[in-house]
Design an enzyme around this catalytic site. Structure first.
Site, PDB file in Angstrom:
ATOM      1  N   LYS A  45      65.951  66.985 -18.932  1.00  0.00           N
ATOM      2  CA  LYS A  45      65.896  67.743 -17.922  1.00  0.00           C
ATOM      3  C   LYS A  45      66.498  66.842 -16.653  1.00  0.00           C
ATOM      4  O   LYS A  45      65.616  66.211 -15.867  1.00  0.00           O
ATOM      5  CB  LYS A  45      64.440  68.242 -17.664  1.00  0.00           C
TER       6      LYS A  45
ATOM      7  N   GLU B  53      58.235  55.720 -14.901  1.00  0.00           N
ATOM      8  CA  GLU B  53      58.913  55.036 -13.879  1.00  0.00           C
ATOM      9  C   GLU B  53      58.860  55.605 -12.677  1.00  0.00           C
ATOM     10  O   GLU B  53      59.572  56.735 -12.318  1.00  0.00           O
ATOM     11  CB  GLU B  53      60.335  54.747 -14.299  1.00  0.00           C
TER      12      GLU B  53
ATOM     13  N   CYS C 188      63.448  52.696  -5.953  1.00  0.00           N
ATOM     14  CA  CYS C 188      62.138  52.549  -6.464  1.00  0.00           C
ATOM     15  C   CYS C 188      61.861  50.871  -6.232  1.00  0.00           C
ATOM     16  O   CYS C 188      60.747  50.511  -5.984  1.00  0.00           O
ATOM     17  CB  CYS C 188      62.041  53.243  -7.751  1.00  0.00           C
TER      18      CYS C 188
ATOM     19  N   GLU D 140      55.778  54.863   0.076  1.00  0.00           N
ATOM     20  CA  GLU D 140      57.011  54.636  -0.332  1.00  0.00           C
ATOM     21  C   GLU D 140      57.794  55.690   0.827  1.00  0.00           C
ATOM     22  O   GLU D 140      57.536  56.878   0.538  1.00  0.00           O
ATOM     23  CB  GLU D 140      57.127  55.081  -1.609  1.00  0.00           C
TER      24      GLU D 140
HETATM   25  P1  NAD Z   1      60.405  63.977  -8.403  1.00  0.00           P
HETATM   26  O1  NAD Z   1      59.144  63.320  -8.846  1.00  0.00           O
HETATM   27  O2  NAD Z   1      60.254  64.925  -7.372  1.00  0.00           O
HETATM   28  O3  NAD Z   1      61.266  64.514  -9.460  1.00  0.00           O
HETATM   29  C1  NAD Z   1      61.573  63.926 -10.361  1.00  0.00           C
HETATM   30  C2  NAD Z   1      62.068  64.781 -11.504  1.00  0.00           C
HETATM   31  O4  NAD Z   1      60.874  65.353 -12.066  1.00  0.00           O
HETATM   32  C3  NAD Z   1      62.986  65.909 -10.944  1.00  0.00           C
HETATM   33  O5  NAD Z   1      63.883  66.354 -12.228  1.00  0.00           O
HETATM   34  C4  NAD Z   1      62.065  67.233 -11.148  1.00  0.00           C
HETATM   35  O6  NAD Z   1      62.714  68.370 -11.273  1.00  0.00           O
HETATM   36  C5  NAD Z   1      60.997  66.720 -11.979  1.00  0.00           C
HETATM   37  N1  NAD Z   1      59.964  67.395 -12.062  1.00  0.00           N
HETATM   38  C6  NAD Z   1      59.219  67.959 -10.673  1.00  0.00           C
HETATM   39  N2  NAD Z   1      58.192  68.624 -10.988  1.00  0.00           N
HETATM   40  C7  NAD Z   1      57.747  68.438 -12.294  1.00  0.00           C
HETATM   41  C8  NAD Z   1      56.835  68.756 -13.052  1.00  0.00           C
HETATM   42  N3  NAD Z   1      55.741  69.346 -12.665  1.00  0.00           N
HETATM   43  N4  NAD Z   1      56.896  68.729 -14.412  1.00  0.00           N
HETATM   44  C9  NAD Z   1      57.956  67.991 -14.774  1.00  0.00           C
HETATM   45  N5  NAD Z   1      59.116  67.594 -14.294  1.00  0.00           N
HETATM   46  C10 NAD Z   1      58.901  67.820 -12.816  1.00  0.00           C
HETATM   47  O7  NAD Z   1      61.132  62.824  -7.651  1.00  0.00           O
HETATM   48  P2  NAD Z   1      62.504  62.563  -6.961  1.00  0.00           P
HETATM   49  O8  NAD Z   1      62.474  63.139  -5.665  1.00  0.00           O
HETATM   50  O9  NAD Z   1      63.647  63.490  -7.925  1.00  0.00           O
HETATM   51  O10 NAD Z   1      63.003  61.038  -7.204  1.00  0.00           O
HETATM   52  C11 NAD Z   1      62.482  60.244  -6.261  1.00  0.00           C
HETATM   53  C12 NAD Z   1      61.374  59.513  -6.690  1.00  0.00           C
HETATM   54  O11 NAD Z   1      61.562  59.018  -7.929  1.00  0.00           O
HETATM   55  C13 NAD Z   1      60.766  58.129  -5.781  1.00  0.00           C
HETATM   56  O12 NAD Z   1      59.372  58.455  -5.620  1.00  0.00           O
HETATM   57  C14 NAD Z   1      61.045  57.082  -6.729  1.00  0.00           C
HETATM   58  O13 NAD Z   1      60.556  56.052  -6.264  1.00  0.00           O
HETATM   59  C15 NAD Z   1      61.078  57.545  -7.789  1.00  0.00           C
HETATM   60  N6  NAD Z   1      62.116  56.690  -8.635  1.00  0.00           N
HETATM   61  C16 NAD Z   1      61.591  55.855  -9.537  1.00  0.00           C
HETATM   62  C17 NAD Z   1      62.343  54.956 -10.313  1.00  0.00           C
HETATM   63  C18 NAD Z   1      61.850  53.931 -11.335  1.00  0.00           C
HETATM   64  O14 NAD Z   1      62.368  53.449 -12.175  1.00  0.00           O
HETATM   65  N7  NAD Z   1      60.668  53.359 -11.063  1.00  0.00           N
HETATM   66  C19 NAD Z   1      63.628  55.057 -10.317  1.00  0.00           C
HETATM   67  C20 NAD Z   1      64.295  55.946  -9.391  1.00  0.00           C
HETATM   68  C21 NAD Z   1      63.369  56.588  -8.706  1.00  0.00           C
END
Ligand code: NAD
Length: 474
Positions: free
Chosen positions: A169, A244, A278, A378
């Site tokens: 997804k 992550e 991140c 963050e």
């Molecule tokens: P997000 O958590 O909003 O979304 C991430 C993914 O999860 C998207 O595909 C979203 O559609 C999905 N999602 C949302 N709600 C869900 C649910 N209830 N059940 C299952 N899936 C769901 O994050 P974002 O805004 O897309 O990305 C930014 C965040 O990602 C930042 O907080 C960043 O730190 C983190 N990030 C972490 C890493 C790492 O490796 N640690 C790397 C990149 C980004």
């Protein structure tokens, strides 16, 4: 205008059952550049069923067969490099140099996993037991927008290497990249159902994957808030979960650090991926006695950072991915000012010369206390905080005083001293006098930065379940 109206299930491009259309934007112009038809929960169920059907045969493939598939996937992504690069710049706003890195990363992860697979022992002896490292089942892989193609490929490569099948997804905001990656991976000729890609909303498609009894494992990269919800939702089926999540990484300058060398690295770490990283080093921990010198050098260094049009090779910081993200970053800059931090570079609004585009001025605050919101939360944009400390113990305490623990950076003229500090930092990775990445080293977070690790052997084992065979005579 791009129109994306297919998802990928059971080896075929199909029209989603879901009917919602979602706009895609160019963050540099704020213009709509296309639409994607989103999958719904029914599509997710179809994808899960296809992956479940494909699992028994795929889980019994040989290592050589899996290596051959991963190699073909690598080659297929390389063949679409230019298209993927163009999509990353158009849809995500990555500056040219970053976009090229992201493109290479998406193909490179397949080779990294192949290298791990070649060396990995799937049947170690432990005591008198022969331990079979067995694929865990169907994996649900959920990616964020800040490195969508790289995370699709990285998570898929590890899952397939282990012998799992997958339902992916991707971020709904990254559909151009997803289309190119899907077309490329299709060319690699995996058996039908081995991987399925369903772009949809998190609370429908994502939730269906996380709740499904037919998904054995979820690997999620995204925000800490959503990650916590996934843990709760996964509890009913006790599925394995790798998370992550976010970070608030410290860059620690010990008092003997050569700022001329270390500061440019720290600035790069802070503004990495336009700040939407991140692992961004957003808290700059500086010895109080050298604050004035440091601040003057930061201000000079920021002059060289160009926040602007991502297609201009001179640009180092591109736009934020969305209006929502731009508003969020602006909100934090305001909050920093309101909380009494002192702005020494950047500030609210767009960089000079830009009336549109979700661009942010590279921003640095001084006089930041570690309990201020800009130091604790963050921001996910190009905003750095300088925090003064008194002595190494104080630096270590401040570095660890955070709910996160993904990454840290330590700079010192004395490597042994830097190492002693690094050993006391609670973070999944600590880079010493460098911004080094190694695909064989584990990647993941302490504390609320996540669960488990990706990359290398630990990343592979995240998709494996050990089974001890006892009583064998040989
Ligand atoms: P997000 O958590 O909003 O979304 C991430 C993914 O999860 C998207 O595909 C979203 O559609 C999905 N999602 C949302 N709600 C869900 C649910 N209830 N059940 C299952 N899936 C769901 O994050 P974002 O805004 O897309 O990305 C930014 C965040 O990602 C930042 O907080 C960043 O730190 C983190 N990030 C972490 C890493 C790492 O490796 N640690 C790397 C990149 C980004």
């Amino acid at each position: 205008m791009h129109t994306i109206d297919h998802i990928y299930i059971d080896g075929a491009f199909v029209t989603p059952h879901g009917e919602e259309r979602f706009d895609l934007f160019n963050p540099a112009t704020e213009e709509v550049i296309g639409t994607v038809r989103l999958a719904d929960a029914e599509d997710a169920r179809q994808a899960i069923a296809a992956a479940k059907r494909a699992f028994p045969a795929f889980s019994r493939t040989t290592i050589e067969e899996r290596i051959a598939l991963l190699q073909r996937m690598h080659d297929a992504i390389v063949a679409r490099e230019d298209d993927l690069f163009a999509a990353i710049v158009e849809e995500y706003g990555a500056p040219v140099s970053r976009g090229r890195w992201m493109t290479g990363h998406a193909s490179g992860v397949f080779l990294d996993v192949i290298a791990t697979l070649r060396e990995y022992d799937f049947e170690p002896r432990m005591g008198s037991a022969t331990v079979r490292m067995q694929p865990v089942g169907v994996a649900g892989l959920i990616t964020p927008w800040n490195s969508n193609a790289g995370f699709i490929c990285g998570k898929l490569a590890s899952a397939l290497a282990a012998g799992c099948t997958a339902v992916i997804k991707p971020s709904e905001m990254s559909a151009l990249q997803t289309r190119i990656v899907t077309e490329a991976l299709h060319e690699a000729g995996a058996p039908a159902g081995v991987f399925n890609i369903v772009t949809g909303r998190g609370d429908t498609v994502g939730a269906e994957i996380v709740g499904s009894p037919d998904i054995a494992k979820v690997s999620f990269t995204g925000s800490t808030a959503v990650g916590k919800g996934i843990v709760r939702a996964a509890a009913d089926t006790l599925k394995r979960v790798t998370l992550e999540l976010g970070g608030k990484s410290p860059s620690i300058f010990l008092d003997d650090a050569d700022f001329a060398v270390a500061l440019p690295l720290a600035v790069m770490a802070g503004f990495n991926n336009s700040g939407q990283a991140c692992i961004a080093g957003t808290r700059l921990l500086v010895p109080r006695a050298r604050l004035a010198e440091f601040e003057a050098m930061v201000v000079a260094a920021i002059d060289d950072i160009v926040s602007g049009d991502p297609s201009d090779p001179a640009t180092t910081v591109g736009p934020m991915v969305s209006r929502k993200q731009w508003d969020r970053v602006q909100g934090y800059i305001r909050r920093g000012i309101d909380d009494g931090a002192r702005l020494i570079a950047g500030g609210e609004g767009r960089p000079d010369g830009y009336a549109r585009g979700w661009l942010v001025k590279p921003t640095v605050f001084a006089d930041v206390r570690n309990d201020m919101a800009i130091a604790r939360e963050e921001i996910f944009g190009p905003v750095l905080s300088i925090i003064a400390y008194d002595g190494d113990e104080d630096a270590i305490a401040i570095a660890n005083d955070t709910p996160y623990g993904l990454q840290a950076y330590v700079f010192s003229a004395d490597e042994a001293r830097a190492r002693r500090v690094a050993e006391r930092i609670d973070a999944g990775r600590v880079a010493i006098n460098s911004l080094k990445h190694d695909p064989k080293a584990p990647f993941g977070g302490f504390k609320q930065s996540g669960w488990g690790r990706e990359y290398g052997v630990l990343g592979l084992e995240a998709y494996l379940e050990p089974k001890a065979l006892l009583g064998l005579s040989g």
